[in-house]
Design a protein around this motif. Structure first.
Motif, PDB file in Angstrom:
ATOM      1  N   ARG A  28       0.835  -1.210   0.000  1.00 30.98           N
ATOM      2  CA  ARG A  28       0.000   0.000   0.000  1.00 30.98           C
ATOM      3  C   ARG A  28       0.864   1.252   0.000  1.00 30.98           C
ATOM      4  O   ARG A  28       0.598   2.219  -0.721  1.00 30.98           O
ATOM      5  CB  ARG A  28      -0.930   0.026   1.220  1.00 30.98           C
ATOM      6  CG  ARG A  28      -2.150  -0.853   1.105  1.00 30.98           C
ATOM      7  CD  ARG A  28      -3.247  -0.396   2.054  1.00 30.98           C
ATOM      8  NE  ARG A  28      -2.810  -0.257   3.426  1.00 30.98           N
ATOM      9  CZ  ARG A  28      -2.882  -1.211   4.342  1.00 30.98           C
ATOM     10  NH1 ARG A  28      -3.362  -2.403   4.011  1.00 30.98           N
ATOM     11  NH2 ARG A  28      -2.463  -1.003   5.575  1.00 30.98           N
ATOM     12  N   PHE A  35       2.632   1.614  -3.417  1.00 32.94           N
ATOM     13  CA  PHE A  35       1.684   2.029  -4.454  1.00 32.94           C
ATOM     14  C   PHE A  35       1.293   3.494  -4.275  1.00 32.94           C
ATOM     15  O   PHE A  35       1.090   4.217  -5.249  1.00 32.94           O
ATOM     16  CB  PHE A  35       0.438   1.160  -4.407  1.00 32.94           C
ATOM     17  CG  PHE A  35       0.656  -0.277  -4.816  1.00 32.94           C
ATOM     18  CD1 PHE A  35       1.887  -0.738  -5.264  1.00 32.94           C
ATOM     19  CD2 PHE A  35      -0.380  -1.194  -4.740  1.00 32.94           C
ATOM     20  CE1 PHE A  35       2.080  -2.055  -5.636  1.00 32.94           C
ATOM     21  CE2 PHE A  35      -0.205  -2.511  -5.108  1.00 32.94           C
ATOM     22  CZ  PHE A  35       1.027  -2.951  -5.558  1.00 32.94           C
ATOM     23  N   ALA A  36       1.181   3.936  -3.017  1.00 29.45           N
ATOM     24  CA  ALA A  36       0.837   5.340  -2.766  1.00 29.45           C
ATOM     25  C   ALA A  36       1.937   6.257  -3.283  1.00 29.45           C
ATOM     26  O   ALA A  36       1.659   7.303  -3.894  1.00 29.45           O
ATOM     27  CB  ALA A  36       0.612   5.565  -1.271  1.00 29.45           C
ATOM     28  N   HIS A  46       4.054   5.519  -5.688  1.00 25.90           N
ATOM     29  CA  HIS A  46       4.022   5.442  -7.142  1.00 25.90           C
ATOM     30  C   HIS A  46       2.917   6.328  -7.711  1.00 25.90           C
ATOM     31  O   HIS A  46       3.116   7.024  -8.724  1.00 25.90           O
ATOM     32  CB  HIS A  46       3.821   3.992  -7.597  1.00 25.90           C
ATOM     33  CG  HIS A  46       3.928   3.812  -9.071  1.00 25.90           C
ATOM     34  ND1 HIS A  46       2.863   4.004  -9.918  1.00 25.90           N
ATOM     35  CD2 HIS A  46       4.984   3.473  -9.865  1.00 25.90           C
ATOM     36  CE1 HIS A  46       3.247   3.783 -11.167  1.00 25.90           C
ATOM     37  NE2 HIS A  46       4.536   3.458 -11.164  1.00 25.90           N
ATOM     38  N   ALA A  47       1.752   6.307  -7.068  1.00 21.97           N
ATOM     39  CA  ALA A  47       0.643   7.150  -7.531  1.00 21.97           C
ATOM     40  C   ALA A  47       1.012   8.632  -7.440  1.00 21.97           C
ATOM     41  O   ALA A  47       0.700   9.419  -8.346  1.00 21.97           O
ATOM     42  CB  ALA A  47      -0.612   6.855  -6.716  1.00 21.97           C
ATOM     43  N   ALA A  48       1.704   9.004  -6.355  1.00 19.71           N
ATOM     44  CA  ALA A  48       2.127  10.399  -6.211  1.00 19.71           C
ATOM     45  C   ALA A  48       3.125  10.767  -7.302  1.00 19.71           C
ATOM     46  O   ALA A  48       3.074  11.865  -7.867  1.00 19.71           O
ATOM     47  CB  ALA A  48       2.735  10.614  -4.826  1.00 19.71           C
ATOM     48  N   GLN A  67       3.361   9.394 -10.283  1.00 16.87           N
ATOM     49  CA  GLN A  67       2.624   9.488 -11.542  1.00 16.87           C
ATOM     50  C   GLN A  67       1.847  10.796 -11.642  1.00 16.87           C
ATOM     51  O   GLN A  67       1.617  11.317 -12.736  1.00 16.87           O
ATOM     52  CB  GLN A  67       1.671   8.299 -11.687  1.00 16.87           C
ATOM     53  CG  GLN A  67       2.364   6.953 -11.854  1.00 16.87           C
ATOM     54  CD  GLN A  67       3.145   6.876 -13.160  1.00 16.87           C
ATOM     55  OE1 GLN A  67       4.324   7.199 -13.184  1.00 16.87           O
ATOM     56  NE2 GLN A  67       2.496   6.463 -14.226  1.00 16.87           N
ATOM     57  N   ALA A  68       1.442  11.310 -10.480  1.00 24.60           N
ATOM     58  CA  ALA A  68       0.705  12.573 -10.456  1.00 24.60           C
ATOM     59  C   ALA A  68       1.627  13.787 -10.553  1.00 24.60           C
ATOM     60  O   ALA A  68       1.147  14.924 -10.575  1.00 24.60           O
ATOM     61  CB  ALA A  68      -0.144  12.657  -9.194  1.00 24.60           C
ATOM     62  N   THR A  73       5.455   9.625   1.842  1.00 20.42           N
ATOM     63  CA  THR A  73       4.155   9.125   1.398  1.00 20.42           C
ATOM     64  C   THR A  73       4.047   7.627   1.608  1.00 20.42           C
ATOM     65  O   THR A  73       3.020   7.115   2.081  1.00 20.42           O
ATOM     66  CB  THR A  73       3.931   9.469  -0.081  1.00 20.42           C
ATOM     67  OG1 THR A  73       3.888  10.891  -0.232  1.00 20.42           O
ATOM     68  CG2 THR A  73       2.624   8.882  -0.602  1.00 20.42           C
ATOM     69  N   GLY A 102       1.558   1.371 -13.967  1.00 19.86           N
ATOM     70  CA  GLY A 102       1.817   1.364 -12.529  1.00 19.86           C
ATOM     71  C   GLY A 102       1.830  -0.021 -11.968  1.00 19.86           C
ATOM     72  O   GLY A 102       1.475  -0.988 -12.643  1.00 19.86           O
ATOM     73  N   ARG A 150       0.592  -3.229  -9.990  1.00 24.31           N
ATOM     74  CA  ARG A 150      -0.767  -3.754  -9.838  1.00 24.31           C
ATOM     75  C   ARG A 150      -0.696  -5.192  -9.365  1.00 24.31           C
ATOM     76  O   ARG A 150       0.260  -5.904  -9.691  1.00 24.31           O
ATOM     77  CB  ARG A 150      -1.527  -3.675 -11.159  1.00 24.31           C
ATOM     78  CG  ARG A 150      -0.857  -4.437 -12.286  1.00 24.31           C
ATOM     79  CD  ARG A 150      -1.476  -4.078 -13.627  1.00 24.31           C
ATOM     80  NE  ARG A 150      -0.838  -4.804 -14.711  1.00 24.31           N
ATOM     81  CZ  ARG A 150       0.274  -4.429 -15.299  1.00 24.31           C
ATOM     82  NH1 ARG A 150       0.898  -3.342 -14.891  1.00 24.31           N
ATOM     83  NH2 ARG A 150       0.796  -5.136 -16.287  1.00 24.31           N
TER      84      ARG A 150
END
Length: 311
Positions: A204, A207-208, A210-212, A214-215, A226, A307, A309
């Motif tokens: 988790r 992934f958080a 990675h999402a940041a 990507q953003a 994060t 990303g 998964r």
């Protein structure tokens, strides 16, 4: 699907395949195979004419008070998985076959083996480098397959192959995960149900981050923070570091090159590792960095976009 227990018998068999010009793929494992190992095997079967799998719990990569004696083993189930996945040959040596009496020569990896797991498991990568070199010399594969979950191990082996001029292509296969995101590992079998649930916080957190990324977040400290904010359920966070994907040197400031966010943590008495790759868009990378990405993440080489998964 023949099984070989001696170096002599295996090399005699492989000699015929090489004479015939067949492409040999190799998947070295410590057994207790799972879907992550199957992914490595399937990649080899797809790319090569012959696939060899070794099942060997290597004693030289375990330190004092580590889990060598209780490391999970399931030889019959391993054979079943290999057979259904299309393996051609299995190599199951005893420790005395790989390290005969009087053995005294080891392969010492360089700086790439020093941080991360190398800092908390002294001597571990010396054992890895030694056994992998020996297995490469025995099998003499054209291609060898390793999992991204063991990211530092992959970096050590790529460096080893370059430094020792071994004519072997190293393919890194993306991490296979449980549906809830937990990276598959033989050591997951140690986890109680409660610890298994807590262990999910590692993926988790990754992934958080990675999402940041990507953003648009590029600050290394904020990316680490994060991830760490999600990892409060572990009993010990041994390390959580953002490193250069090639050199494994820490990244400070802005992330502008291929990077890996790597974690090792203890949940209960079980030590787990995981990582996620942070890859800038291809148009932002130099040619040598694009080449690195293709070696590091294989089928995800066009990443940046794709990303992490569950698999």
């Amino acid at each position: 699907m023949p099984t070989f227990r001696t170096i002599k018998s295996l090399t005699q068999c492989l000699k015929g395949y090489r004479t015939a010009g067949l492409r040999v793929g190799f998947v070295p494992t410590m057994g207790f195979l799972h879907a992550g190992h199957r992914a490595l095997i399937e990649e080899s079967v797809a790319r090569c004419d012959i696939t060899v799998v070794s099942l060997f719990v290597n004693p030289t990569q375990f330190g004092p008070n580590e889990d060598l004696d209780r490391y999970p083993r399931a030889l019959e189930a391993d054979h079943d998985l290999c057979r259904t996945a299309g393996v051609n040959l299995i190599f199951v040596p005893d420790a005395s076959e790989i390290y005969p009496p009087g053995f005294q020569t080891y392969v010492e990896p360089g700086p790439v083996a020093e941080p991360l797991c190398g800092a908390v498991r002294p001597g571990h990568f010396r054992g890895v480098a030694t056994v992998v070199t020996k297995l490469f010399n025995i099998v003499q594969p054209d291609v060898a397959f390793f999992g991204q979950k063991d990211f530092q191990q992959c970096a050590v082996i790529r460096q080893l192959v370059r430094d020792l001029n071994l004519p072997i292509e190293i393919v890194t296969v993306p991490t296979v995960r449980e549906p809830d995101g937990l990276a598959l590992s033989s050591r997951n079998s140690y986890l109680s149900a409660a610890d298994r649930a807590r262990a999910r916080c590692l993926s988790r957190g990754l992934f958080a981050a990675h999402a940041a990324f990507q953003a648009g977040e590029r600050d290394s400290q904020r990316l680490v923070e994060t991830a760490q904010a999600q990892m409060t359920e572990v009993d010990q966070l041994q390390y959580l570091q953002l490193v250069d994907a090639r050199t494994l040197e820490p990244i400070l400031g802005s992330v502008e090159q291929p990077a890996a966010l790597c974690v090792a943590a203890c949940v209960g008495t079980t030590r787990l590792i995981d990582n996620v790759l942070l890859i800038p868009p291809p148009q932002a990378l130099a040619d040598h960095e694009l080449e690195l990405v293709s070696h590091v993440i294989g089928r995800q080489a066009t990443a940046g976009a794709a990303g992490p998964r569950p698999s």
